[in-house]
Design a protein around this motif. Structure first.
Motif, mmCIF file in Angstrom:
data_model
loop_
_atom_site.group_PDB
_atom_site.id
_atom_site.type_symbol
_atom_site.label_atom_id
_atom_site.label_comp_id
_atom_site.label_asym_id
_atom_site.label_seq_id
_atom_site.Cartn_x
_atom_site.Cartn_y
_atom_site.Cartn_z
ATOM 1 N N PHE A 1 21.372 2.296 24.651
ATOM 2 C CA PHE A 1 22.606 2.890 24.156
ATOM 3 C C PHE A 1 22.363 4.367 23.868
ATOM 4 C CE2 PHE A 1 23.323 -1.533 22.161
ATOM 5 C CZ PHE A 1 23.738 -2.037 23.385
ATOM 6 N N ASP A 2 23.284 5.200 24.307
ATOM 7 C CA ASP A 2 23.105 6.644 24.150
ATOM 8 C C ASP A 2 23.884 7.191 22.960
ATOM 9 O OD1 ASP A 2 25.637 6.350 25.119
ATOM 10 O OD2 ASP A 2 25.381 7.652 26.866
ATOM 11 N N LYS A 3 24.313 6.293 22.068
ATOM 12 C CA LYS A 3 25.043 6.714 20.874
ATOM 13 C C LYS A 3 24.334 6.187 19.629
ATOM 14 C CE LYS A 3 29.470 6.926 23.302
ATOM 15 N NZ LYS A 3 30.864 6.409 23.393
ATOM 16 N N ASN A 4 24.631 6.783 18.500
ATOM 17 C CA ASN A 4 23.989 6.389 17.252
ATOM 18 C C ASN A 4 24.433 4.990 16.824
ATOM 19 O OD1 ASN A 4 22.644 8.889 16.959
ATOM 20 N ND2 ASN A 4 24.453 9.803 16.012
ATOM 21 N N ILE A 5 23.474 4.196 16.330
ATOM 22 C CA ILE A 5 23.731 2.839 15.863
ATOM 23 C C ILE A 5 23.426 2.773 14.367
ATOM 24 C CG2 ILE A 5 23.197 0.392 16.137
ATOM 25 C CD1 ILE A 5 24.444 1.645 18.627
ATOM 26 N N PHE A 6 24.352 2.171 13.607
ATOM 27 C CA PHE A 6 24.189 2.062 12.165
ATOM 28 C C PHE A 6 24.321 0.612 11.729
ATOM 29 C CE2 PHE A 6 25.814 6.293 13.055
ATOM 30 C CZ PHE A 6 25.006 7.111 12.264
ATOM 31 N N GLU A 7 23.594 0.248 10.666
ATOM 32 C CA GLU A 7 23.684 -1.094 10.103
ATOM 33 C C GLU A 7 24.740 -1.131 9.003
ATOM 34 O OE1 GLU A 7 20.026 -2.777 8.815
ATOM 35 O OE2 GLU A 7 18.929 -2.159 10.614
ATOM 36 N N SER B 1 31.261 -2.851 5.314
ATOM 37 C CA SER B 1 30.661 -1.953 4.327
ATOM 38 C C SER B 1 29.572 -1.149 5.018
ATOM 39 C CB SER B 1 30.059 -2.760 3.163
ATOM 40 O OG SER B 1 29.364 -1.906 2.273
ATOM 41 N N LEU B 2 29.688 0.178 4.955
ATOM 42 C CA LEU B 2 28.693 1.074 5.542
ATOM 43 C C LEU B 2 28.231 2.036 4.449
ATOM 44 C CD1 LEU B 2 27.152 2.163 8.006
ATOM 45 C CD2 LEU B 2 29.108 3.655 8.465
ATOM 46 N N ASN B 3 26.952 1.934 4.100
ATOM 47 C CA ASN B 3 26.392 2.768 3.013
ATOM 48 C C ASN B 3 27.193 2.615 1.723
ATOM 49 O OD1 ASN B 3 24.412 3.837 4.780
ATOM 50 N ND2 ASN B 3 25.869 5.376 5.520
ATOM 51 N N GLY B 4 27.645 1.386 1.450
ATOM 52 C CA GLY B 4 28.358 1.100 0.220
ATOM 53 C C GLY B 4 29.834 1.432 0.245
#
Length: 231
Positions: free
Chosen positions: A3-9, A24-27
């Motif tokens: 994947f060429d894009k940023n992935i976030f948990e 919920s992302l970073n609270g």
């Protein structure tokens, strides 16, 4: 494919409709796009760890796509746009053994009243093969099924593949299981008996039925191994 894009948990909260989810992302609670119109109920449950792909498009209503989730200790990719890209890469790299001889790969080609995912041909174009791809996310104890929701288009595509075979073309359907460590695959008789019956008719008519699992990581996915098919 990488994947060429940023992935976030993040953490899944709810899915108010089939297109969007609250996570919920970073609270912080935000709304994200779900690129899968299937139910995914056994995957997208409150508290589940999910993975978001950042989409830097100023015209979008949402900044992220929900592309994968953990089911226990298994990572499942749920992005319905991914299977065709994974199969295209596998075709280019000759990873699908039964289709090695087809060197020309064309996407989204029409046959009859359907548009198939791939039209393959040999170098001299004497042999043509129509291929339809279906992404699979429904899994229970190592056994996978498709679909997880009724699909009228699914049965229609299969009947068109049968017609292509009757006209002398090669024809096949490939189920791309978007997770690893699965044992078998079968059509989902309870959810969509029409699709299941069409698939069995296709098998009897000489249409190739294939199933592969994938190696899935949060930043990549690739076609892996053949999975046993139970019809």
């Amino acid at each position: 494919m990488k994947f060429d894009k940023n992935i976030f948990e993040g953490i899944f909260i709810s899915r108010p409709n089939r297109f969007n989810a609250k996570v919920s992302l970073n609270g912080e609670e935000i709304v994200v796009h779900v690129p899968n119109t299937g139910r995914c109920r056994e995957i997208l449950m409150e508290g589940t760890k999910i993975f978001l792909r950042e989409e830097l498009n100023p015209t979008r209503k949402t900044k992220y796509d929900l592309i994968a989730a953990m089911k226990g200790d298994v990572l499942i990719n749920i992005d319905s746009q991914i299977p065709n890209k994974v199969v295209n890469e596998a075709l280019e790299n000759k990873k699908i053994e039964t289709l090695h001889k087809y060197s020309k790969i064309n996407r989204e080609k029409t046959f009859g009243k359907s548009r198939f995912d791939f039209k393959l041909s040999t170098e001299n174009e004497e042999e043509i093969y129509y291929l339809e791809v279906k992404g699979v996310t429904l899994e229970d104890k190592g056994h996978c099924k498709f679909p997880d929701a009724p699909t009228e288009r699914g049965a229609k595509h299969i009947l068109e593949l049968i017609e292509a075979k009757k006209q002398g073309y090669g024809a096949g359907i490939l189920f791309l299981i978007q997770l690893d460590n699965v044992k078998s695959f079968s059509p989902n008789d309870i959810t969509d008996p029409e699709f299941s019956n069409a698939l069995r008719l296709a098998k009897d008519s000489g249409v190739d039925i294939m199933a592969y699992n994938c190696i899935v990581e949060k930043n990549s996915i690739e076609l892996n191994k053949v999975v046993d098919i139970i019809l």
